[in-house]
Design an enzyme around this catalytic site. Structure first.
Site, PDB file in Angstrom:
ATOM      1  N   ARG A  71      34.748  39.921  23.910  1.00  0.00           N
ATOM      2  CA  ARG A  71      34.707  41.039  24.877  1.00  0.00           C
ATOM      3  C   ARG A  71      33.822  42.163  24.328  1.00  0.00           C
ATOM      4  O   ARG A  71      33.049  42.777  25.025  1.00  0.00           O
ATOM      5  CB  ARG A  71      36.100  41.624  25.125  1.00  0.00           C
ATOM      6  CG  ARG A  71      37.201  40.657  25.483  1.00  0.00           C
ATOM      7  CD  ARG A  71      37.290  40.471  26.988  1.00  0.00           C
ATOM      8  NE  ARG A  71      36.274  39.561  27.480  1.00  0.00           N
ATOM      9  CZ  ARG A  71      36.284  38.244  27.280  1.00  0.00           C
ATOM     10  NH1 ARG A  71      37.231  37.658  26.599  1.00  0.00           N
ATOM     11  NH2 ARG A  71      35.323  37.498  27.771  1.00  0.00           N
ATOM     12  N   ASN A 124      40.149  50.574  31.835  1.00  0.00           N
ATOM     13  CA  ASN A 124      39.171  49.676  31.233  1.00  0.00           C
ATOM     14  C   ASN A 124      39.003  49.957  29.745  1.00  0.00           C
ATOM     15  O   ASN A 124      39.074  51.103  29.306  1.00  0.00           O
ATOM     16  CB  ASN A 124      37.827  49.812  31.940  1.00  0.00           C
ATOM     17  CG  ASN A 124      37.933  49.420  33.401  1.00  0.00           C
ATOM     18  OD1 ASN A 124      38.914  48.782  33.787  1.00  0.00           O
ATOM     19  ND2 ASN A 124      36.963  49.798  34.203  1.00  0.00           N
ATOM     20  N   VAL A 125      38.745  48.896  29.000  1.00  0.00           N
ATOM     21  CA  VAL A 125      38.550  49.031  27.565  1.00  0.00           C
ATOM     22  C   VAL A 125      37.064  49.022  27.207  1.00  0.00           C
ATOM     23  O   VAL A 125      36.707  49.149  26.040  1.00  0.00           O
ATOM     24  CB  VAL A 125      39.331  47.939  26.789  1.00  0.00           C
ATOM     25  CG1 VAL A 125      40.834  48.136  27.002  1.00  0.00           C
ATOM     26  CG2 VAL A 125      38.923  46.527  27.217  1.00  0.00           C
ATOM     27  N   ASP A 126      36.208  48.886  28.221  1.00  0.00           N
ATOM     28  CA  ASP A 126      34.765  48.963  27.949  1.00  0.00           C
ATOM     29  C   ASP A 126      34.345  50.430  27.816  1.00  0.00           C
ATOM     30  O   ASP A 126      35.144  51.340  28.028  1.00  0.00           O
ATOM     31  CB  ASP A 126      33.965  48.236  29.047  1.00  0.00           C
ATOM     32  CG  ASP A 126      34.102  48.890  30.423  1.00  0.00           C
ATOM     33  OD1 ASP A 126      33.849  50.111  30.532  1.00  0.00           O
ATOM     34  OD2 ASP A 126      34.452  48.188  31.400  1.00  0.00           O
ATOM     35  N   HIS A 177      44.354  52.006  28.195  1.00  0.00           N
ATOM     36  CA  HIS A 177      44.656  50.705  27.589  1.00  0.00           C
ATOM     37  C   HIS A 177      43.842  50.418  26.333  1.00  0.00           C
ATOM     38  O   HIS A 177      43.690  49.273  25.948  1.00  0.00           O
ATOM     39  CB  HIS A 177      44.462  49.591  28.633  1.00  0.00           C
ATOM     40  CG  HIS A 177      45.443  49.689  29.767  1.00  0.00           C
ATOM     41  ND1 HIS A 177      45.259  49.074  30.981  1.00  0.00           N
ATOM     42  CD2 HIS A 177      46.624  50.347  29.862  1.00  0.00           C
ATOM     43  CE1 HIS A 177      46.293  49.357  31.777  1.00  0.00           C
ATOM     44  NE2 HIS A 177      47.127  50.132  31.120  1.00  0.00           N
ATOM     45  N   GLY A 211      38.718  50.318  42.111  1.00  0.00           N
ATOM     46  CA  GLY A 211      38.696  48.996  41.491  1.00  0.00           C
ATOM     47  C   GLY A 211      39.893  48.649  40.647  1.00  0.00           C
ATOM     48  O   GLY A 211      39.754  48.064  39.570  1.00  0.00           O
ATOM     49  N   THR A 212      41.070  48.976  41.130  1.00  0.00           N
ATOM     50  CA  THR A 212      42.281  48.528  40.415  1.00  0.00           C
ATOM     51  C   THR A 212      43.265  47.963  41.419  1.00  0.00           C
ATOM     52  O   THR A 212      43.439  48.517  42.506  1.00  0.00           O
ATOM     53  CB  THR A 212      42.947  49.655  39.590  1.00  0.00           C
ATOM     54  OG1 THR A 212      44.218  49.196  39.118  1.00  0.00           O
ATOM     55  CG2 THR A 212      43.127  50.947  40.362  1.00  0.00           C
TER      56      THR A 212
HETATM   57  N1  APR Z   1      34.077  47.118  43.123  1.00  0.00           N
HETATM   58  C1  APR Z   1      35.318  47.710  43.159  1.00  0.00           C
HETATM   59  N2  APR Z   1      36.451  47.017  43.050  1.00  0.00           N
HETATM   60  C2  APR Z   1      36.367  45.690  42.892  1.00  0.00           C
HETATM   61  C3  APR Z   1      35.136  45.002  42.829  1.00  0.00           C
HETATM   62  C4  APR Z   1      33.960  45.784  42.962  1.00  0.00           C
HETATM   63  N3  APR Z   1      32.753  45.239  42.923  1.00  0.00           N
HETATM   64  N4  APR Z   1      35.406  43.678  42.663  1.00  0.00           N
HETATM   65  C5  APR Z   1      36.735  43.546  42.599  1.00  0.00           C
HETATM   66  N5  APR Z   1      37.335  44.747  42.752  1.00  0.00           N
HETATM   67  C6  APR Z   1      38.753  45.092  42.765  1.00  0.00           C
HETATM   68  C7  APR Z   1      39.679  43.969  43.166  1.00  0.00           C
HETATM   69  O1  APR Z   1      39.742  43.859  44.594  1.00  0.00           O
HETATM   70  C8  APR Z   1      41.009  44.426  42.557  1.00  0.00           C
HETATM   71  O2  APR Z   1      41.721  45.281  43.427  1.00  0.00           O
HETATM   72  O3  APR Z   1      39.137  45.428  41.461  1.00  0.00           O
HETATM   73  C9  APR Z   1      40.542  45.228  41.319  1.00  0.00           C
HETATM   74  C10 APR Z   1      40.781  44.530  40.002  1.00  0.00           C
HETATM   75  O4  APR Z   1      42.154  44.368  39.779  1.00  0.00           O
HETATM   76  P1  APR Z   1      42.704  43.707  38.422  1.00  0.00           P
HETATM   77  O5  APR Z   1      41.885  42.510  38.075  1.00  0.00           O
HETATM   78  O6  APR Z   1      44.151  43.538  38.570  1.00  0.00           O
HETATM   79  O7  APR Z   1      42.342  44.829  37.304  1.00  0.00           O
HETATM   80  P2  APR Z   1      43.109  46.156  36.935  1.00  0.00           P
HETATM   81  O8  APR Z   1      43.844  46.725  38.102  1.00  0.00           O
HETATM   82  O9  APR Z   1      42.121  47.026  36.216  1.00  0.00           O
HETATM   83  O10 APR Z   1      44.157  45.630  35.872  1.00  0.00           O
HETATM   84  C11 APR Z   1      44.996  46.553  35.235  1.00  0.00           C
HETATM   85  O11 APR Z   1      45.922  44.896  33.798  1.00  0.00           O
HETATM   86  O12 APR Z   1      45.367  42.980  32.753  1.00  0.00           O
HETATM   87  C12 APR Z   1      45.665  44.305  32.544  1.00  0.00           C
HETATM   88  O13 APR Z   1      45.198  45.773  30.821  1.00  0.00           O
HETATM   89  C13 APR Z   1      44.580  45.061  31.866  1.00  0.00           C
HETATM   90  O14 APR Z   1      43.680  47.236  32.375  1.00  0.00           O
HETATM   91  C14 APR Z   1      44.090  45.998  32.929  1.00  0.00           C
HETATM   92  C15 APR Z   1      45.282  46.150  33.825  1.00  0.00           C
END
Ligand code: APR
Length: 232
Positions: A56, A87-89, A104, A175-176
């Site tokens: 990563r 995000n960890v980036d 995180h 985007g979460t």
């Molecule tokens: N632009 C914006 N959002 C997007 C895009 C995009 N191009 N592509 C996908 N998404 C959205 C998806 O629809 C979804 O709602 O980004 C979201 C990603 O969700 P997850 O994969 O669940 O990620 P996240 O919510 O950041 O996860 C939270 O969970 O696994 C742990 O520690 C990890 O920080 C992470 C936490």
């Protein structure tokens, strides 16, 4: 200046080429989360976990901030911006955001295995140190571990984040999937008068009855639209 808080997740960095976690083909499909993102997984197989985060971390050298990150950074011209990211980036920082809270952890940092949050042992790696090995030690003699908050661990930065959300005039969620707490609960601390925007190409359950301005777009196009809306 109004206070604007951004809460970002993996979708923020998707257009930079970093996989999300829970979308089809996401990271948790490819790697079992209990193996690479829990203290128990680390205790069982530290080598696998260290290798996973080495990959990563090295990926950071091949990706760039996208228009979404750049647009968030540009909001600082008009607003007092705090970015709270899951995000960890390091793409928000590289895009120019000056106030980023990582809930995180951070890929570019390492810490002690015995006491991950002891600031004396948290260290930023230079790019040439991005490959960590089993046997590399933190200042207290324990194995160097990725500075990542794993499932089941405390989220020390959440209190700091809550304080900023409580002061927000505008909250922007980008985007979460809002599946992971305590990050997902942050929006409940936004003042009643705050405007809430949610940018995501897919439907997201925000677990609230409050009105939310939905922008059903990816991060780049979504942040562009947000900036237009905030002008009026
Ligand atoms: N632009 C914006 N959002 C997007 C895009 C995009 N191009 N592509 C996908 N998404 C959205 C998806 O629809 C979804 O709602 O980004 C979201 C990603 O969700 P997850 O994969 O669940 O990620 P996240 O919510 O950041 O996860 C939270 O969970 O696994 C742990 O520690 C990890 O920080 C992470 C936490």
């Amino acid at each position: 200046m109004k206070n604007l808080v951004v809460l970002s997740g993996a979708g923020m960095s998707a257009e930079s080429g970093i996989s999300t976690f829970r979308d089809a083909g996401g990271l948790w499909d490819q790697y079992p989360v209990e193996q690479v993102a829990t203290p128990e997984g680390y205790a069982r197989n530290p080598e696998l976990v260290i290798r996973f985060y080495n990959e990563r971390r090295k990926q950071l050298l091949t990706v760039e901030p996208n228009e979404g990150h750049l647009g968030v950074a540009a909001l600082e011209e008009e607003f007092n911006v705090t970015v709270v990211t899951q995000n960890v980036d390091n793409l928000h920082e590289r895009a120019g955001s000056t106030h980023v809270i990582h809930l995180h952890g951070e890929l570019t940092k390492v810490c002690s295995s015995l006491n991950p949050n002891n600031p004396n042992y948290i260290r930023e790696l230079k790019p040439e140190e991005y490959e960590v090995h089993l046997g590399d030690l933190a200042g207290d003699g324990s194995q160097l571990r990725p500075f990542i908050v794993w499932f089941g661990e405390a989220v020390p930065q959440i209190e700091v984040a809550i304080d900023y959300v409580k002061q927000a005039d505008i909250l922007v969620i980008i985007g979460t999937s809002l599946n992971v707490y305590p990050a997902a609960g942050l929006l409940h601390y936004a003042p009643r008068t705050a405007d809430i925007y949610l940018i995501d190409p897919a439907p997201v359950d925000a677990h609230t009855q409050r009105p939310i301005h939905l922008i059903r777009k990816g991060a780049s196009a979504g942040v562009k639209e947000l900036r237009e809306l905030l002008k009026h």
